[in-house]
Design a protein around this motif. Structure first.
Motif, PDB file in Angstrom:
ATOM      1  N   MET A   1      25.345  60.789  55.166  1.00 32.30           N
ATOM      2  CA  MET A   1      26.115  61.943  54.787  1.00 32.30           C
ATOM      3  C   MET A   1      25.852  63.121  55.708  1.00 32.30           C
ATOM      4  O   MET A   1      26.715  63.954  55.892  1.00 32.30           O
ATOM      5  N   VAL A   2      24.638  63.173  56.231  1.00 28.93           N
ATOM      6  CA  VAL A   2      24.273  64.253  57.156  1.00 28.93           C
ATOM      7  C   VAL A   2      23.859  63.592  58.466  1.00 28.93           C
ATOM      8  O   VAL A   2      23.058  62.661  58.458  1.00 28.93           O
ATOM      9  N   PRO A   3      24.396  64.030  59.593  1.00 26.94           N
ATOM     10  CA  PRO A   3      23.992  63.432  60.863  1.00 26.94           C
ATOM     11  C   PRO A   3      22.474  63.522  61.066  1.00 26.94           C
ATOM     12  O   PRO A   3      21.839  64.491  60.664  1.00 26.94           O
ATOM     13  N   GLU A   4      21.916  62.506  61.676  1.00 24.82           N
ATOM     14  CA  GLU A   4      20.472  62.457  61.886  1.00 24.82           C
ATOM     15  C   GLU A   4      19.962  63.672  62.654  1.00 24.82           C
ATOM     16  O   GLU A   4      18.891  64.200  62.351  1.00 24.82           O
ATOM     17  N   SER A   5      20.718  64.159  63.615  1.00 27.18           N
ATOM     18  CA  SER A   5      20.270  65.321  64.388  1.00 27.18           C
ATOM     19  C   SER A   5      20.152  66.562  63.499  1.00 27.18           C
ATOM     20  O   SER A   5      19.238  67.367  63.662  1.00 27.18           O
ATOM     21  N   VAL A   6      21.057  66.708  62.534  1.00 29.92           N
ATOM     22  CA  VAL A   6      21.005  67.848  61.617  1.00 29.92           C
ATOM     23  C   VAL A   6      19.805  67.703  60.685  1.00 29.92           C
ATOM     24  O   VAL A   6      19.045  68.656  60.481  1.00 29.92           O
ATOM     25  N   ALA A   7      19.614  66.516  60.131  1.00 31.18           N
ATOM     26  CA  ALA A   7      18.479  66.282  59.239  1.00 31.18           C
ATOM     27  C   ALA A   7      17.159  66.509  59.970  1.00 31.18           C
ATOM     28  O   ALA A   7      16.231  67.117  59.423  1.00 31.18           O
ATOM     29  N   SER A   8      17.058  66.067  61.200  1.00 30.72           N
ATOM     30  CA  SER A   8      15.828  66.264  61.983  1.00 30.72           C
ATOM     31  C   SER A   8      15.570  67.739  62.237  1.00 30.72           C
ATOM     32  O   SER A   8      14.435  68.202  62.151  1.00 30.72           O
ATOM     33  N   ALA A   9      16.627  68.490  62.545  1.00 29.61           N
ATOM     34  CA  ALA A   9      16.467  69.929  62.791  1.00 29.61           C
ATOM     35  C   ALA A   9      15.972  70.648  61.545  1.00 29.61           C
ATOM     36  O   ALA A   9      15.131  71.540  61.619  1.00 29.61           O
ATOM     37  N   ILE A  10      16.475  70.254  60.383  1.00 30.98           N
ATOM     38  CA  ILE A  10      16.037  70.871  59.125  1.00 30.98           C
ATOM     39  C   ILE A  10      14.579  70.510  58.839  1.00 30.98           C
ATOM     40  O   ILE A  10      13.777  71.363  58.459  1.00 30.98           O
ATOM     41  N   ALA A  11      14.238  69.245  59.023  1.00 30.84           N
ATOM     42  CA  ALA A  11      12.912  68.756  58.653  1.00 30.84           C
ATOM     43  C   ALA A  11      11.801  69.174  59.610  1.00 30.84           C
ATOM     44  O   ALA A  11      10.627  69.070  59.260  1.00 30.84           O
ATOM     45  N   THR A  12      12.134  69.662  60.790  1.00 30.50           N
ATOM     46  CA  THR A  12      11.083  70.004  61.752  1.00 30.50           C
ATOM     47  C   THR A  12      10.516  71.399  61.551  1.00 30.50           C
ATOM     48  O   THR A  12       9.662  71.831  62.302  1.00 30.50           O
ATOM     49  N   GLY A  13      10.976  72.109  60.538  1.00 31.87           N
ATOM     50  CA  GLY A  13      10.415  73.430  60.280  1.00 31.87           C
ATOM     51  C   GLY A  13      11.298  74.542  60.794  1.00 31.87           C
ATOM     52  O   GLY A  13      12.478  74.354  61.048  1.00 31.87           O
ATOM     53  N   VAL A  14      10.712  75.675  60.973  1.00 34.90           N
ATOM     54  CA  VAL A  14      11.464  76.880  61.318  1.00 34.90           C
ATOM     55  C   VAL A  14      11.494  77.049  62.832  1.00 34.90           C
ATOM     56  O   VAL A  14      10.458  77.174  63.474  1.00 34.90           O
ATOM     57  N   PRO A  15      12.685  77.038  63.423  1.00 36.91           N
ATOM     58  CA  PRO A  15      12.776  77.216  64.877  1.00 36.91           C
ATOM     59  C   PRO A  15      12.365  78.625  65.302  1.00 36.91           C
ATOM     60  O   PRO A  15      12.413  79.560  64.502  1.00 36.91           O
ATOM     61  N   ASP A  16      11.982  78.758  66.542  1.00 38.35           N
ATOM     62  CA  ASP A  16      11.662  80.077  67.087  1.00 38.35           C
ATOM     63  C   ASP A  16      12.880  80.988  66.946  1.00 38.35           C
ATOM     64  O   ASP A  16      14.025  80.552  67.073  1.00 38.35           O
ATOM     65  N   GLY A  17      12.616  82.250  66.663  1.00 32.62           N
ATOM     66  CA  GLY A  17      13.696  83.216  66.523  1.00 32.62           C
ATOM     67  C   GLY A  17      14.161  83.412  65.096  1.00 32.62           C
ATOM     68  O   GLY A  17      14.920  84.317  64.815  1.00 32.62           O
ATOM     69  N   TYR A  18      13.715  82.562  64.161  1.00 29.99           N
ATOM     70  CA  TYR A  18      14.076  82.718  62.752  1.00 29.99           C
ATOM     71  C   TYR A  18      12.917  83.367  62.006  1.00 29.99           C
ATOM     72  O   TYR A  18      11.754  83.163  62.354  1.00 29.99           O
ATOM     73  N   PRO A  19      13.222  84.146  60.952  1.00 32.35           N
ATOM     74  CA  PRO A  19      12.132  84.784  60.202  1.00 32.35           C
ATOM     75  C   PRO A  19      11.245  83.745  59.524  1.00 32.35           C
ATOM     76  O   PRO A  19      11.735  82.774  58.975  1.00 32.35           O
ATOM     77  N   ARG A  20       9.962  83.965  59.592  1.00 30.69           N
ATOM     78  CA  ARG A  20       9.007  83.017  59.013  1.00 30.69           C
ATOM     79  C   ARG A  20       8.600  83.367  57.597  1.00 30.69           C
ATOM     80  O   ARG A  20       8.052  82.539  56.896  1.00 30.69           O
ATOM     81  N   ARG A  21       8.836  84.574  57.171  1.00 30.87           N
ATOM     82  CA  ARG A  21       8.459  84.969  55.814  1.00 30.87           C
ATOM     83  C   ARG A  21       9.558  85.831  55.217  1.00 30.87           C
ATOM     84  O   ARG A  21       9.780  86.953  55.653  1.00 30.87           O
ATOM     85  N   VAL A  22      10.272  85.278  54.242  1.00 31.84           N
ATOM     86  CA  VAL A  22      11.332  86.000  53.549  1.00 31.84           C
ATOM     87  C   VAL A  22      11.190  85.763  52.050  1.00 31.84           C
ATOM     88  O   VAL A  22      10.439  84.911  51.613  1.00 31.84           O
ATOM     89  N   ARG A  23      11.936  86.526  51.264  1.00 32.68           N
ATOM     90  CA  ARG A  23      12.019  86.338  49.815  1.00 32.68           C
ATOM     91  C   ARG A  23      13.400  85.788  49.482  1.00 32.68           C
ATOM     92  O   ARG A  23      14.351  86.002  50.220  1.00 32.68           O
ATOM     93  N   PHE A  24      13.503  85.161  48.317  1.00 30.96           N
ATOM     94  CA  PHE A  24      14.824  84.794  47.830  1.00 30.96           C
ATOM     95  C   PHE A  24      15.646  86.052  47.654  1.00 30.96           C
ATOM     96  O   PHE A  24      15.115  87.096  47.256  1.00 30.96           O
ATOM     97  N   PRO A  25      16.947  85.998  47.908  1.00 27.43           N
ATOM     98  CA  PRO A  25      17.790  87.174  47.662  1.00 27.43           C
ATOM     99  C   PRO A  25      17.683  87.597  46.200  1.00 27.43           C
ATOM    100  O   PRO A  25      17.630  86.773  45.306  1.00 27.43           O
ATOM    101  N   GLY A  26      17.619  88.877  45.965  1.00 28.32           N
ATOM    102  CA  GLY A  26      17.526  89.397  44.611  1.00 28.32           C
ATOM    103  C   GLY A  26      16.128  89.375  44.029  1.00 28.32           C
ATOM    104  O   GLY A  26      15.914  89.834  42.912  1.00 28.32           O
ATOM    105  N   ALA A  27      15.150  88.842  44.766  1.00 26.36           N
ATOM    106  CA  ALA A  27      13.771  88.825  44.255  1.00 26.36           C
ATOM    107  C   ALA A  27      13.227  90.248  44.256  1.00 26.36           C
ATOM    108  O   ALA A  27      13.550  91.041  45.136  1.00 26.36           O
ATOM    109  N   PRO A  28      12.393  90.578  43.256  1.00 28.56           N
ATOM    110  CA  PRO A  28      11.805  91.918  43.234  1.00 28.56           C
ATOM    111  C   PRO A  28      11.018  92.202  44.516  1.00 28.56           C
ATOM    112  O   PRO A  28      10.462  91.290  45.122  1.00 28.56           O
ATOM    113  N   GLY A  29      10.963  93.459  44.890  1.00 31.14           N
ATOM    114  CA  GLY A  29      10.239  93.850  46.095  1.00 31.14           C
ATOM    115  C   GLY A  29       8.761  93.535  46.051  1.00 31.14           C
ATOM    116  O   GLY A  29       8.110  93.459  47.083  1.00 31.14           O
ATOM    117  N   THR A  30       8.224  93.315  44.860  1.00 32.72           N
ATOM    118  CA  THR A  30       6.802  92.980  44.721  1.00 32.72           C
ATOM    119  C   THR A  30       6.538  91.492  44.927  1.00 32.72           C
ATOM    120  O   THR A  30       5.392  91.070  45.012  1.00 32.72           O
TER     121      THR A  30
END
Length: 101
Positions: A1-30
């Motif tokens: 259902m998902v091409p192997e290249s897409v699944a591999s990109a998702i499973a390899t973690g966070v690529p350079d240039g993407y934020p490494r620490r975020v909150r869910f949208p709408g999460a309290p600031g604390t």
């Protein structure tokens, strides 16, 4: 259902240039920023290499490869922003750890 290249990109973690620490949208600031996000996937940054898709009304697809588990959570919850979200990721990880003995 998902091409192997897409699944591999998702499973390899966070690529350079993407934020490494975020909150869910709408999460309290604390709320601690412990997640990453890229290409429409949430990355919990846990020891199991997990990644997750999260729908607007509570649907989840949670995959922790290190636990050999896939969790699909169907929902249609419409919760007001004042209601704190359920700790589903922690529950999914506990289930996986329990199943792995």
């Amino acid at each position: 259902m998902v091409p192997e290249s897409v699944a591999s990109a998702i499973a390899t973690g966070v690529p350079d240039g993407y934020p490494r620490r975020v909150r869910f949208p709408g999460a309290p600031g604390t709320t601690p920023a412990t997640l990453s996000y890229h290409d429409l996937w949430w990355i919990p940054n846990d020891p199991y290499g997990s990644f997750m898709a999260s729908g607007i009304h509570g649907q989840r697809l949670f995959v922790p490869p290190g636990l050999g588990l896939v969790v699909t959570h169907f929902a249609s919850q419409v919760m007001p922003p004042a209601v704190p979200p359920a700790p589903l990721v922690q529950a999914f990880l506990r289930i996986g750890a329990h199943l792995n003995g």
